[in-house]
Write an enzyme that holds these catalytic residues in place. Structure first.
Site, PDB file in Angstrom:
ATOM      1  N   LYS A 101      -3.078  -2.802  -9.567  1.00  0.00           N
ATOM      2  CA  LYS A 101      -2.872  -1.573  -8.794  1.00  0.00           C
ATOM      3  C   LYS A 101      -4.169  -0.779  -8.792  1.00  0.00           C
ATOM      4  CE  LYS A 101       0.271   2.431  -8.752  1.00  0.00           C
ATOM      5  NZ  LYS A 101       1.487   2.997  -9.399  1.00  0.00           N
TER       6      LYS A 101
ATOM      7  N   ASP B 213      10.731   8.746  -9.900  1.00  0.00           N
ATOM      8  CA  ASP B 213      10.349   8.334  -8.542  1.00  0.00           C
ATOM      9  C   ASP B 213      10.975   6.984  -8.181  1.00  0.00           C
ATOM     10  OD1 ASP B 213       9.074   8.444  -6.094  1.00  0.00           O
ATOM     11  OD2 ASP B 213       7.164   7.682  -6.845  1.00  0.00           O
TER      12      ASP B 213
ATOM     13  N   ALA C 133       0.857  -1.187   0.000  1.00  0.00           N
ATOM     14  CA  ALA C 133       0.000   0.000   0.000  1.00  0.00           C
ATOM     15  C   ALA C 133       0.887   1.228   0.000  1.00  0.00           C
ATOM     16  CB  ALA C 133      -0.914  -0.002   1.220  1.00  0.00           C
ATOM     17  N   ALA C 134       0.705   2.100  -0.986  1.00  0.00           N
ATOM     18  CA  ALA C 134       1.534   3.292  -1.127  1.00  0.00           C
ATOM     19  C   ALA C 134       0.670   4.541  -1.065  1.00  0.00           C
ATOM     20  CB  ALA C 134       2.322   3.228  -2.434  1.00  0.00           C
TER      21      ALA C 134
ATOM     22  N   GLN D 198      -2.924   0.930  -3.857  1.00  0.00           N
ATOM     23  CA  GLN D 198      -2.455  -0.312  -3.253  1.00  0.00           C
ATOM     24  C   GLN D 198      -2.530  -1.414  -4.293  1.00  0.00           C
ATOM     25  OE1 GLN D 198      -5.017   0.021   0.149  1.00  0.00           O
ATOM     26  NE2 GLN D 198      -6.431  -1.552  -0.571  1.00  0.00           N
ATOM     27  N   VAL D 199      -1.740  -2.477  -4.060  1.00  0.00           N
ATOM     28  CA  VAL D 199      -1.530  -3.494  -5.088  1.00  0.00           C
ATOM     29  C   VAL D 199      -2.000  -4.864  -4.592  1.00  0.00           C
ATOM     30  CG1 VAL D 199       0.184  -4.648  -6.535  1.00  0.00           C
ATOM     31  CG2 VAL D 199       0.417  -2.209  -6.031  1.00  0.00           C
TER      32      VAL D 199
END
Length: 411
Positions: A112, A249, A91-92, A96-97
């Site tokens: 994603k 990134d 989870a970013a 989230q994936v």
């Protein structure tokens, strides 16, 4: 006494800071991600807490995620996937994936899913930041010689964030990056993996791509980190100096060592939501600046900075060169921020802002972020890592190959 108490509570205070950053939302989480891989700036207990921002942010409801997937893709989860993980595997800040398997052909994929209300949250953050930048810019112009357009810098950052919110852009960027690196002369061997998107199962808010099993570089032994950082560094410099299309990134959650399958042992590069392009003229000036910086040729470096539009053409070299030598000289020793005497550096930077009218091009904010991240990962394995020396070596390699080819033709 106060310093000792703060040192004792480092982890506790860092945990509070991480919780605050998560509450503030995606824009501030990204700032924490950058700091999470700078062992030359922050102590280990703080880094350990900040590293949670890379891929262990509080997830949102999986029920809500499944509903969003079905709404975006127009079919039920069961119709599209024979397997779909109950909980996210990461989870970013923006999404989230989930790990899944396509019902059509059994291929393992990563799905994603964008966070609810991410767009409105980021828009509010950027509104507040634009108001703050407006005040800051007025103060800077009143009290310093800087000519940087901070509103344009923020606009570039905002454009990148909004572009990142459309996962179709990320899918196209991943495909393009694989193509340009495959064609680039500077990539040696097949050591990099870029998971490719499944375009028919990708929308603005859902991205489906090839699954890669791997571990973050920051969890590996130092020797493995050095080897794989070398691959990442080569890929980044090819992106930056050869093709002019770079990943903006590359935090540790986006750099994995592949541990299973035919690509085991390779470096996987993930998340192409934030990319930038650099004009050919600026790429040539960067190569020149790298060589002049590594050779401590400050006078020639001023010319490079003028070409890059950091400095005006009528810049006062008598003022700039001594400050440039004091500010950039320590960096050439390696070790990141530990190489600097911060008291002296602060004074030099104050002199710089007051006396030297410099400007920062908008794309440099993304470039600086990428460089800081890659250097931070390298420093975790090698405290004496010298980024400039490594870049210089990479820059000089094409020249060496050209000279060798010429000599072979002559003899």
């Amino acid at each position: 006494v106060l310093t000792g108490r703060l040192a004792e509570r480092q982890a506790e205070l860092a945990a509070d800071a991480v919780a605050d950053l998560q509450r503030l939302g995606p824009t501030f989480i990204k700032l924490g991600q950058i700091l999470s891989i700078r062992p030359d700036v922050l102590p280990p207990p703080v880094l350990a807490e900040l590293s949670k921002l890379q891929d262990r942010i509080e997830p949102f409801s999986s029920q809500e995620a499944r509903r969003l997937v079905e709404r975006e893709l127009g079919q039920s989860i069961d119709a599209l996937f024979s397997e779909f993980s109950e909980q996210p595997i990461a989870a970013a800040s923006l999404a989230q994936v989930y790990r899944a398997k396509l019902r059509s052909n059994g291929q393992e994929v990563a799905v994603k899913v964008q966070r609810p209300a991410a767009l409105s949250t980021i828009s509010k953050d950027l509104y507040v930041m634009r108001r703050g930048v407006g005040v800051y810019e007025q103060l800077v112009k009143r009290f310093t010689a800087q000519t940087t357009d901070y509103q344009q810098l923020l606009s570039t950052f905002a454009e990148g964030l909004y572009t990142e919110m459309d996962f179709r852009n990320e899918a196209l960027n991943a495909s393009k990056m694989q193509e340009v690196l495959a064609e680039a002369d500077g990539m040696r061997g097949n050591r990099l993996v870029i998971p490719q998107p499944i375009m028919e199962l990708t929308t603005r808010r859902v991205l489906t791509m090839e699954w890669v099993t791997g571990v973050k570089l920051t969890t590996l032994p130092a020797e493995e980190v050095r080897q794989l950082v070398g691959v990442g560094q080569e890929a980044f410099l090819v992106q930056l100096l050869e093709v002019g299309f770079f990943h903006g990134d590359p935090h540790p959650g986006n750099l994995l060592k592949v541990t299973e399958g035919p690509d085991a042992g390779k470096l996987a590069l993930l998340d192409f939501g934030l990319v930038a392009e650099i004009p050919a003229h600026d790429r040539a000036a960067m190569v020149s600046a790298t060589i002049h910086l590594a050779n401590r040729n400050w006078a020639a470096l001023v010319d490079d900075f003028i070409d890059l539009e950091f400095l005006p053409r009528d810049a006062n070299r008598a003022v700039i060169i001594p400050v440039m030598e004091r500010v950039l000289g320590p960096y050439l020793r390696g070790g990141g921020a530990k190489a600097f005497n911060f008291q002296a550096l602060s004074q030099d930077l104050l002199t710089t802002t007051l006396e030297i009218p410099f400007s920062v091009p908008p794309y440099m904010s993304l470039l600086a972020r990428s460089v800081a991240t890659l250097e931070g990962i390298a420093l975790t394995a090698d405290p004496g890592y010298q980024m400039v020396a490594q870049v210089r070596l990479r820059v000089c390699m094409p020249c060496t190959r050209m000279l060798t080819a010429m000599l072979q033709r002559c003899f």
